[in-house]
Scaffold this motif. Structure first.
Motif, short mmCIF file in Angstrom:
data_model
loop_
_atom_site.label_atom_id
_atom_site.label_comp_id
_atom_site.label_asym_id
_atom_site.label_seq_id
_atom_site.Cartn_x
_atom_site.Cartn_y
_atom_site.Cartn_z
N ARG A 1 0.68 -1.36 0.14
CA ARG A 1 -0.19 -0.02 -0.02
C ARG A 1 0.92 1.25 -0.40
NH1 ARG A 1 -4.21 0.89 4.54
NH2 ARG A 1 -4.70 2.36 2.99
N LEU A 2 2.34 1.03 0.56
CA LEU A 2 2.76 2.57 0.82
C LEU A 2 3.73 2.96 -0.31
CD1 LEU A 2 4.39 1.86 4.87
CD2 LEU A 2 2.57 4.07 3.55
N ILE A 3 3.86 1.66 -1.38
CA ILE A 3 4.76 1.68 -2.64
C ILE A 3 3.41 2.65 -3.06
CG2 ILE A 3 5.74 0.57 -4.07
CD1 ILE A 3 6.93 -1.29 -2.28
N LEU B 1 4.44 5.77 -5.64
CA LEU B 1 3.74 5.18 -6.77
C LEU B 1 2.91 7.19 -7.60
CD1 LEU B 1 4.95 2.04 -8.02
CD2 LEU B 1 6.51 4.17 -7.97
N ASN B 2 2.51 6.95 -6.51
CA ASN B 2 0.62 7.40 -6.82
C ASN B 2 0.90 9.01 -6.81
OD1 ASN B 2 -0.90 5.00 -8.09
ND2 ASN B 2 -2.18 5.35 -6.34
N GLN B 3 1.61 9.03 -6.14
CA GLN B 3 2.00 10.60 -6.15
C GLN B 3 3.26 10.73 -6.78
OE1 GLN B 3 1.22 10.73 -1.98
NE2 GLN B 3 3.38 11.38 -1.37
N GLU B 4 3.43 10.25 -7.24
CA GLU B 4 4.86 10.69 -8.72
C GLU B 4 6.24 10.45 -7.61
OE1 GLU B 4 4.10 13.04 -11.10
OE2 GLU B 4 3.18 12.33 -12.02
N ARG B 5 6.24 10.20 -6.66
CA ARG B 5 7.11 9.90 -5.46
C ARG B 5 7.84 11.36 -4.94
NH1 ARG B 5 8.59 6.89 -10.83
NH2 ARG B 5 9.20 4.52 -10.08
N MET C 1 1.55 10.59 1.35
CA MET C 1 3.31 10.61 2.48
C MET C 1 3.11 12.01 2.48
SD MET C 1 4.04 7.19 0.40
CE MET C 1 5.78 6.88 1.98
N LEU C 2 4.19 12.53 3.30
CA LEU C 2 4.64 13.64 3.42
C LEU C 2 6.14 13.44 4.12
CD1 LEU C 2 1.26 16.21 4.33
CD2 LEU C 2 2.35 15.56 2.00
N LYS D 1 -4.51 15.67 -2.62
CA LYS D 1 -4.00 14.30 -3.12
C LYS D 1 -3.18 14.52 -4.46
CE LYS D 1 -4.52 9.23 -3.05
NZ LYS D 1 -4.03 9.09 -1.97
N PRO D 2 -2.89 14.41 -5.51
CA PRO D 2 -2.30 13.73 -6.40
C PRO D 2 -3.18 12.79 -7.24
CG PRO D 2 -0.42 14.77 -5.40
CD PRO D 2 -1.00 14.30 -4.13
#
Length: 567
Positions: free
Chosen positions: A496-498, A502-506, A542-543, A560-561
């Motif tokens: 889930r974290l990965i 990835l969804n927020q383009e790292r 993630m921040l 959220k991106p």
């Protein structure tokens, strides 16, 4: 104080269909009311607390969530004495409207008996009717924030965000060092749920006194005979664990006042409690016998309770003691916490009963029956010194399944049985598994295998802070941090974290810089949990650590991106 003066109240909207209820709004409004209850209690405004509780218990959102809880838990198909269950959307919506205080009269409980863990004694359970369960769930929404705010710091049972792992970790902290206490009082309260004084509950529990009195005096039906209840709160009621917890809260504060002077604890008296099971440490046996034991007995007597002389004992740490399925003992001065022998034997006995009771079942169905049991037991004990015991248990499981497989084919040789039921996976040559008939992306056949308990990683548990309150907005960041740690502790959580990363383009949505292992990160709820937000991926980003502090501290709105593949 009137409802209008409160300014904000739970929704009074009436949905025309059960599935048309705005559940996000219901959760948001109830969580906000609960946060205000906590704030009022911390400020000592008890009149405002009662007003907020009244508002919550008379709100549509509270009633809807109460009905939702009792119609979605494991006991949803278990009726009370009236034989009624709310199994249809129409009946559930009607139930919401029926939760009115005026004219409410609870029905007697349906008494059943279930075996205790030792298998030799029976435990009485009182099953309320659906309407009484919903009413209890409704008042629990208003009572639980108070229970969390006033709870003892080292009480861990039946509390939100706390677990047995926290209690065991506190045992380690209280006993591990060489200068810690050497003697332990293992306390056992005699029939705790059944003996609590009704008068004490009515006088001290901050909830609707009239409703509470009706619940306590409802009685129970057994073999079609109505029995009165003069003491106790029934095991089986939704609100009963919280009532029991609040009854025992204050014991830790009593011991601190008695044995701590000027911040020092010369008698080394500490308590760790999980529901009605607790241990108390002491510097010497005499401290526990002559000083601690009388204080505990007096505290319990005021509440109609007493210690069981047969089960209450005082033990030296070198001899060890069992607590919550673990054995806590020092070996040559080093404290080791292991799975208790009784817990191992009970687990293996249950597993063998399943295997023997399913002699002709298909292998894949056997694996599906055993995996939840094995995985659950392993996860419960993975925070202590379990590696060697996991290996022994794994061998016992293999022996049990080998006998099961051989018994199914008495005319076949050992090699044939092995080839039919066991596979080679990597370096492991005796994996109990079966092909599912599907093919993986690598071209290899998909295998359904038995969970390997010996490969369970041992990770020390991060104990929750004693003052942490999930209903207090001030602790929102702390629980976000713990959620991140919990996700890292499991394979599904790491996946889930990965995906989030990835969804927020790292990158961090606040500063637009890369999130890396060296930069660190923390999860952030777009809608705070205290406002009804969930732990679903759509509500998480993630921040960076600094960005998280800025966003929370200054109340920044984080967006959220959109995922790169979203269009």
């Amino acid at each position: 104080m009137t409802v209008q003066q409160l300014g904000m109240g739970a929704s009074s909207d009436r949905a025309t269909h059960w599935h048309g209820i705005d559940w996000a709004r219901c959760h948001r409004e109830i969580r906000r009311l609960q946060a205000r209850i906590v704030k009022a209690e911390q400020a000592g405004k008890h009149g405002k607390v009662r007003a907020l509780q009244w508002l919550l218990t008379h709100s549509f959102s509270g009633k809807a969530l109460a009905v939702k809880r009792v119609t979605e838990n494991r006991g949803k198909r278990t009726p009370g004495v009236d034989g009624t269950t709310w199994s249809t959307p129409k009946s559930r919506l009607e139930a919401v409207s029926s939760l009115k205080r005026r004219g409410y009269r609870p029905r007697p409980l349906r008494r059943i008996y279930i075996p205790k863990a030792n298998g030799t004694k029976m435990r009485p359970l009182g099953i309320p009717c659906m309407v009484d369960r919903a009413r209890q769930a409704l008042h629990l929404l208003a009572l639980e924030p108070l229970a969390e705010t006033t709870a003892d710091p080292n009480s861990y049972g039946f509390r939100t965000a706390r677990s047995t792992a926290d209690a065991i970790e506190q045992c380690f902290r209280a006993l591990a060092r060489t200068d810690r206490a050497q003697w332990i009082l293992e306390a056992d309260i005699r029939s705790c749920f059944d003996e609590i004084s009704h008068d004490w509950l009515i006088a001290h529990i901050p909830t609707d006194k009239a409703i509470l009195h009706k619940w306590l005096k409802a009685g129970y039906l057994y073999n079609r005979v109505l029995h009165s209840t003069e003491a106790g709160t029934p095991q089986g009621g939704i609100i009963s664990p919280t009532l029991m917890n609040m009854t025992l809260d204050g014991l830790e504060r009593t011991l601190r006042v008695k044995f701590r002077t000027g911040g020092r604890n010369l008698s080394k008296v500490n308590i760790v409690r999980y529901a009605d099971d607790f241990i108390i440490t002491g510097a010497t046996r005499e401290v526990l016998v002559d000083k601690v034991h009388p204080v505990v007995e007096q505290f319990l007597a005021e509440r109609g309770l007493s210690l069981s002389p047969e089960k209450t004992r005082i033990t030296h740490i070198d001899d060890g003691f069992d607590f919550l399925g673990m054995n806590v003992r020092k070996y040559d001065g080093k404290l080791l916490i292991k799975p208790a022998t009784a817990s191992v034997q009970r687990f293996l006995r249950k597993l063998r009963d399943i295997v023997k009771g399913n002699a002709t079942i298909r292998q894949d169905l056997m694996i599906k029956k055993l995996n939840p049991l094995i995985r659950g037991w392993a996860n419960y004990h993975r925070h202590v010194v379990s590696k060697r015991i996991f290996g022994k248990v794994s061998h016992s499981i293999w022996q049990c399944l080998w006998r099961w497989a051989k018994r199914r084919h008495p005319n076949k040789g050992a090699r044939w049985v092995r080839q039919k039921y066991f596979r080679t996976v990597g370096a492991q040559h005796w994996v109990f598994g079966k092909e599912t008939g599907k093919t993986l992306s690598t071209g290899k056949p998909e295998l359904l295998t038995l969970h390997d308990i010996a490969s369970t990683p041992i990770r020390r548990h991060r104990k929750i802070k004693a003052a942490a309150n999930p209903f207090d907005p001030q602790w929102e960041s702390y629980f976000e941090e713990r959620l991140g740690f919990a996700m890292l502790d499991s394979l599904k959580g790491r996946i889930r974290l990965i995906r989030l990363w990835l969804n927020q383009e790292r990158t961090c949505p606040v500063c637009r810089q890369m999130i890396t292992k060296s930069s660190g990160w923390r999860l952030f709820h777009l809608e705070r949990v205290i406002d009804g937000g969930t732990d679903a991926n759509r509500n998480l980003v993630m921040l960076h650590l600094d960005c998280h502090g800025i966003a929370r501290g200054r109340g920044f709105s984080v967006v959220k991106p959109a995922p790169a593949t979203g269009l």
